[in-house]
Write a protein that holds these residues in place. Sequence first.
Motif, PDB file in Angstrom:
ATOM      1  N   ASP A  51       0.854  -1.183   0.000  1.00  0.00           N
ATOM      2  CA  ASP A  51       0.000   0.000   0.000  1.00  0.00           C
ATOM      3  C   ASP A  51       0.892   1.236   0.000  1.00  0.00           C
ATOM      4  O   ASP A  51       2.088   1.150   0.324  1.00  0.00           O
ATOM      5  N   VAL A  52       0.288   2.351  -0.328  1.00  0.00           N
ATOM      6  CA  VAL A  52       1.042   3.607  -0.307  1.00  0.00           C
ATOM      7  C   VAL A  52       1.615   3.827   1.089  1.00  0.00           C
ATOM      8  O   VAL A  52       0.952   3.588   2.103  1.00  0.00           O
ATOM      9  N   LYS A  53       2.845   4.229   1.131  1.00  0.00           N
ATOM     10  CA  LYS A  53       3.589   4.532   2.353  1.00  0.00           C
ATOM     11  C   LYS A  53       3.842   3.299   3.227  1.00  0.00           C
ATOM     12  O   LYS A  53       4.372   3.425   4.337  1.00  0.00           O
ATOM     13  N   MET A  54       3.492   2.122   2.749  1.00  0.00           N
ATOM     14  CA  MET A  54       3.766   0.894   3.495  1.00  0.00           C
ATOM     15  C   MET A  54       4.910   0.149   2.824  1.00  0.00           C
ATOM     16  O   MET A  54       5.007   0.133   1.589  1.00  0.00           O
ATOM     17  N   LYS A  55       5.757  -0.465   3.626  1.00  0.00           N
ATOM     18  CA  LYS A  55       6.853  -1.245   3.073  1.00  0.00           C
ATOM     19  C   LYS A  55       7.177  -2.395   4.009  1.00  0.00           C
ATOM     20  O   LYS A  55       6.976  -2.306   5.214  1.00  0.00           O
ATOM     21  N   GLU A  56       7.670  -3.466   3.411  1.00  0.00           N
ATOM     22  CA  GLU A  56       8.073  -4.638   4.172  1.00  0.00           C
ATOM     23  C   GLU A  56       9.430  -5.093   3.670  1.00  0.00           C
ATOM     24  O   GLU A  56       9.671  -5.095   2.456  1.00  0.00           O
ATOM     25  N   LYS A  57      10.280  -5.522   4.570  1.00  0.00           N
ATOM     26  CA  LYS A  57      11.578  -6.047   4.155  1.00  0.00           C
ATOM     27  C   LYS A  57      11.411  -7.406   3.496  1.00  0.00           C
ATOM     28  O   LYS A  57      10.588  -8.219   3.917  1.00  0.00           O
ATOM     29  N   GLY A  58      12.199  -7.611   2.468  1.00  0.00           N
ATOM     30  CA  GLY A  58      12.251  -8.913   1.841  1.00  0.00           C
ATOM     31  C   GLY A  58      13.376  -9.736   2.452  1.00  0.00           C
ATOM     32  O   GLY A  58      13.663  -9.627   3.640  1.00  0.00           O
ATOM     33  N   ASP A  59      14.036 -10.507   1.618  1.00  0.00           N
ATOM     34  CA  ASP A  59      15.075 -11.405   2.117  1.00  0.00           C
ATOM     35  C   ASP A  59      16.449 -10.748   2.227  1.00  0.00           C
ATOM     36  O   ASP A  59      17.285 -11.189   3.014  1.00  0.00           O
ATOM     37  N   ILE A  60      16.688  -9.704   1.440  1.00  0.00           N
ATOM     38  CA  ILE A  60      18.018  -9.068   1.438  1.00  0.00           C
ATOM     39  C   ILE A  60      17.898  -7.548   1.460  1.00  0.00           C
ATOM     40  O   ILE A  60      18.340  -6.856   0.551  1.00  0.00           O
ATOM     41  N   PRO A  61      17.332  -6.955   2.522  1.00  0.00           N
ATOM     42  CA  PRO A  61      17.110  -5.507   2.525  1.00  0.00           C
ATOM     43  C   PRO A  61      18.333  -4.656   2.880  1.00  0.00           C
ATOM     44  O   PRO A  61      18.312  -3.434   2.688  1.00  0.00           O
ATOM     45  N   GLU A  62      19.382  -5.294   3.347  1.00  0.00           N
ATOM     46  CA  GLU A  62      20.534  -4.522   3.849  1.00  0.00           C
ATOM     47  C   GLU A  62      21.162  -3.695   2.730  1.00  0.00           C
ATOM     48  O   GLU A  62      21.456  -4.199   1.650  1.00  0.00           O
ATOM     49  N   GLY A  63      21.363  -2.428   3.016  1.00  0.00           N
ATOM     50  CA  GLY A  63      21.984  -1.525   2.055  1.00  0.00           C
ATOM     51  C   GLY A  63      20.986  -0.845   1.126  1.00  0.00           C
ATOM     52  O   GLY A  63      21.379  -0.049   0.268  1.00  0.00           O
ATOM     53  N   TYR A  64      19.708  -1.166   1.309  1.00  0.00           N
ATOM     54  CA  TYR A  64      18.662  -0.601   0.465  1.00  0.00           C
ATOM     55  C   TYR A  64      17.567   0.044   1.321  1.00  0.00           C
ATOM     56  O   TYR A  64      17.362  -0.329   2.476  1.00  0.00           O
ATOM     57  N   SER A  65      16.872   0.986   0.721  1.00  0.00           N
ATOM     58  CA  SER A  65      15.633   1.492   1.293  1.00  0.00           C
ATOM     59  C   SER A  65      14.660   1.716   0.142  1.00  0.00           C
ATOM     60  O   SER A  65      15.047   1.622  -1.033  1.00  0.00           O
ATOM     61  N   VAL A  66      13.398   1.945   0.479  1.00  0.00           N
ATOM     62  CA  VAL A  66      12.386   2.130  -0.560  1.00  0.00           C
ATOM     63  C   VAL A  66      11.472   3.279  -0.176  1.00  0.00           C
ATOM     64  O   VAL A  66      11.420   3.715   0.974  1.00  0.00           O
ATOM     65  N   SER A  67      10.739   3.731  -1.186  1.00  0.00           N
ATOM     66  CA  SER A  67       9.771   4.802  -0.966  1.00  0.00           C
ATOM     67  C   SER A  67       8.568   4.542  -1.843  1.00  0.00           C
ATOM     68  O   SER A  67       8.714   4.253  -3.035  1.00  0.00           O
ATOM     69  N   ARG A  68       7.382   4.663  -1.261  1.00  0.00           N
ATOM     70  CA  ARG A  68       6.159   4.563  -2.051  1.00  0.00           C
ATOM     71  C   ARG A  68       5.218   5.673  -1.610  1.00  0.00           C
ATOM     72  O   ARG A  68       4.378   5.486  -0.747  1.00  0.00           O
ATOM     73  N   GLU A  69       5.369   6.808  -2.260  1.00  0.00           N
ATOM     74  CA  GLU A  69       4.547   7.979  -1.962  1.00  0.00           C
ATOM     75  C   GLU A  69       3.253   7.980  -2.757  1.00  0.00           C
ATOM     76  O   GLU A  69       2.253   8.567  -2.331  1.00  0.00           O
TER      77      GLU A  69
END
Lengths: 114, 112
Positions: A51-69
């Motif tokens: 959903d917008v503004k929602m995020k969940e880590k997958g299996d290899i999130p280290e070193g990454y971030s995400v944005s869903r505006e």
Amino acid sequence: DVKVTQSSRYLVKRTGEKVFLECVQDMDHENMFWYRQDPGLGLRLIYFSYDVKMKEKGDIPEGYSVSREKKERFSLILESASTNQTSMYLCASSLGLAVQETQYFGPGTRLLVL
Amino acid sequence: DQQVKQNSPSLSVQEGRISILNCDYTNSMFDYFLWYKKYPAEGPTFLISISSIKDKNEDGRFTVFLNKSAKHLSLHIVPSQPGDSAVYFCAALSRGFQKLVFGTGTRLLVSP
């Protein structure tokens, strides 16, 4: 016809740079995903969003971030690129939360970090 | 820990013959399986799927077989065509989770 587009097909960055990978889907899908594909390792899930503004880590999130505006756009951010993040990055989207929902993939961004 | 394994990195088949791509999984919670096909410079595209309540699903030239006791599935393509040359990924999903777990892929080459 579902369309998932990614902002760049090829990208070359230097170690330490901040990198933005953009993904846009045009089918009003709820879920969006970021994977990386590496030889011998298949596709590995980095992050996903249901959903917008929602995020969940997958299996290899280290070193990454995400944005869903916005619902149609899901961005992957490499805060400080490293050579081990050289890879093919694939974005995908799916309609809803049903188990059987097919994921639709973009064409991929091949990132080289020097 | 690879929960979904494709032990053959590549497979070569002659046009017209059967292609059999194999996939093994370790997580008994998986209850839905999919095959994706990927051409170079393109994203994967969905090919065929099967629920754990079935042991076979067919769509044209493509058939997926599921053997739950062996935790094994296979994709049969018959007859194989040169346009089938691609990398094939199997993927698995468990009820209540939206995360697909992908195998490592098998590169299929169909020669004329």
